[in-house]
Design a protein around this motif. Sequence first.
Motif, PDB file in Angstrom:
ATOM      1  N   CYS A 177      11.031  38.875  56.003  1.00 12.37           N
ATOM      2  CA  CYS A 177       9.680  39.438  55.868  1.00 12.37           C
ATOM      3  C   CYS A 177       9.330  40.329  57.052  1.00 12.37           C
ATOM      4  CB  CYS A 177       8.646  38.331  55.719  1.00 12.37           C
ATOM      5  SG  CYS A 177       8.754  37.473  54.144  1.00 12.37           S
ATOM      6  N   HIS A 178       9.747  39.928  58.236  1.00 13.59           N
ATOM      7  CA  HIS A 178       9.499  40.760  59.420  1.00 13.59           C
ATOM      8  C   HIS A 178      10.252  42.077  59.321  1.00 13.59           C
ATOM      9  CE1 HIS A 178       7.183  37.898  61.789  1.00 13.59           C
ATOM     10  NE2 HIS A 178       8.016  36.956  61.380  1.00 13.59           N
ATOM     11  N   ARG A 179      11.480  42.033  58.819  1.00 19.21           N
ATOM     12  CA  ARG A 179      12.289  43.248  58.681  1.00 19.21           C
ATOM     13  C   ARG A 179      11.714  44.214  57.651  1.00 19.21           C
ATOM     14  NH1 ARG A 179      18.032  40.947  57.459  1.00 19.21           N
ATOM     15  NH2 ARG A 179      17.860  39.199  58.865  1.00 19.21           N
ATOM     16  N   ILE A 180      11.317  43.680  56.502  1.00 18.17           N
ATOM     17  CA  ILE A 180      10.907  44.561  55.403  1.00 18.17           C
ATOM     18  C   ILE A 180       9.468  45.030  55.538  1.00 18.17           C
ATOM     19  CG2 ILE A 180      12.566  43.596  53.790  1.00 18.17           C
ATOM     20  CD1 ILE A 180      10.236  42.045  52.503  1.00 18.17           C
ATOM     21  N   GLY A 181       8.696  44.414  56.407  1.00 20.91           N
ATOM     22  CA  GLY A 181       7.302  44.808  56.574  1.00 20.91           C
ATOM     23  C   GLY A 181       7.136  46.243  57.007  1.00 20.91           C
ATOM     24  N   PHE A 182       8.168  46.800  57.611  1.00 23.39           N
ATOM     25  CA  PHE A 182       8.085  48.171  58.096  1.00 23.39           C
ATOM     26  C   PHE A 182       8.785  49.161  57.175  1.00 23.39           C
ATOM     27  CE2 PHE A 182       7.699  45.435  61.828  1.00 23.39           C
ATOM     28  CZ  PHE A 182       6.485  45.888  62.327  1.00 23.39           C
ATOM     29  N   ASP A 183       9.360  48.676  56.092  1.00 23.03           N
ATOM     30  CA  ASP A 183      10.015  49.572  55.134  1.00 23.03           C
ATOM     31  C   ASP A 183       8.977  50.405  54.400  1.00 23.03           C
ATOM     32  OD1 ASP A 183      12.370  48.407  55.871  1.00 23.03           O
ATOM     33  OD2 ASP A 183      12.679  47.311  53.988  1.00 23.03           O
ATOM     34  N   GLU A 184       9.330  51.623  54.145  1.00 17.06           N
ATOM     35  CA  GLU A 184       8.407  52.552  53.485  1.00 17.06           C
ATOM     36  C   GLU A 184       8.008  52.092  52.085  1.00 17.06           C
ATOM     37  OE1 GLU A 184       8.778  57.072  52.048  1.00 17.06           O
ATOM     38  OE2 GLU A 184       9.209  56.738  54.174  1.00 17.06           O
ATOM     39  N   ASP A 185       8.925  51.439  51.376  1.00 17.24           N
ATOM     40  CA  ASP A 185       8.638  51.028  50.001  1.00 17.24           C
ATOM     41  C   ASP A 185       8.076  49.605  49.911  1.00 17.24           C
ATOM     42  OD1 ASP A 185      10.995  49.768  50.729  1.00 17.24           O
ATOM     43  OD2 ASP A 185      11.917  49.976  48.753  1.00 17.24           O
ATOM     44  N   SER A 186       7.638  49.047  51.032  1.00 14.41           N
ATOM     45  CA  SER A 186       7.136  47.677  51.053  1.00 14.41           C
ATOM     46  C   SER A 186       5.638  47.629  51.317  1.00 14.41           C
ATOM     47  CB  SER A 186       7.836  46.868  52.159  1.00 14.41           C
ATOM     48  OG  SER A 186       9.201  46.732  51.889  1.00 14.41           O
ATOM     49  N   ASP A 187       5.000  46.659  50.703  1.00 13.49           N
ATOM     50  CA  ASP A 187       3.595  46.363  50.981  1.00 13.49           C
ATOM     51  C   ASP A 187       3.570  45.473  52.213  1.00 13.49           C
ATOM     52  OD1 ASP A 187       1.043  45.159  51.108  1.00 13.49           O
ATOM     53  OD2 ASP A 187       0.791  45.256  48.933  1.00 13.49           O
ATOM     54  N   GLU A 188       3.211  46.056  53.351  1.00 16.31           N
ATOM     55  CA  GLU A 188       3.314  45.317  54.616  1.00 16.31           C
ATOM     56  C   GLU A 188       2.409  44.089  54.652  1.00 16.31           C
ATOM     57  OE1 GLU A 188       0.432  47.709  57.647  1.00 16.31           O
ATOM     58  OE2 GLU A 188       2.278  48.702  57.037  1.00 16.31           O
TER      59      GLU A 188
END
Length: 136
Positions: free
Chosen positions: A34-45
């Motif tokens: 969750c910490h990693r994907i929170g900054f992905d452009e296609d993710s709802d942080e």
Amino acid sequence: MSALLELDALLDAEETDVVFAAVWEVLTAVTEVCHRIGFDEDSDELQAMLAGQKCGAARDRLPLPVTGAPVELPPPGPGALGLDPFVRMLRHAGEALERLLATADSVGDGAERSLHEAVTLTVGASVALERVREGS
């Protein structure tokens, strides 16, 4: 993905300590995801943050593991399908905790409430994680 398969098998173990340790590792690993994907452009942080917080809160309600070792899960793949294995793992962890709750005498006196809260938080984390890349 072999780490996911190993954890999946441990969640179905007969020994309470093994199940608790596996759930602990699932919650820890998914928190990191969750910490990693929170900054992905296609993710709802916000959903990623909520899922991570719920995983941490669920883990805090469990006893410290007495068996097992930290597990490093592979990074999620792209899009919503990339998170599916982690969502399924959280659901399975919730089911494993529910199974332990059904036999609450195996977790000791007074642990039923904490275990029920951990189940609720784990299920909530899976729902939030599912929504992280809903539109992808």
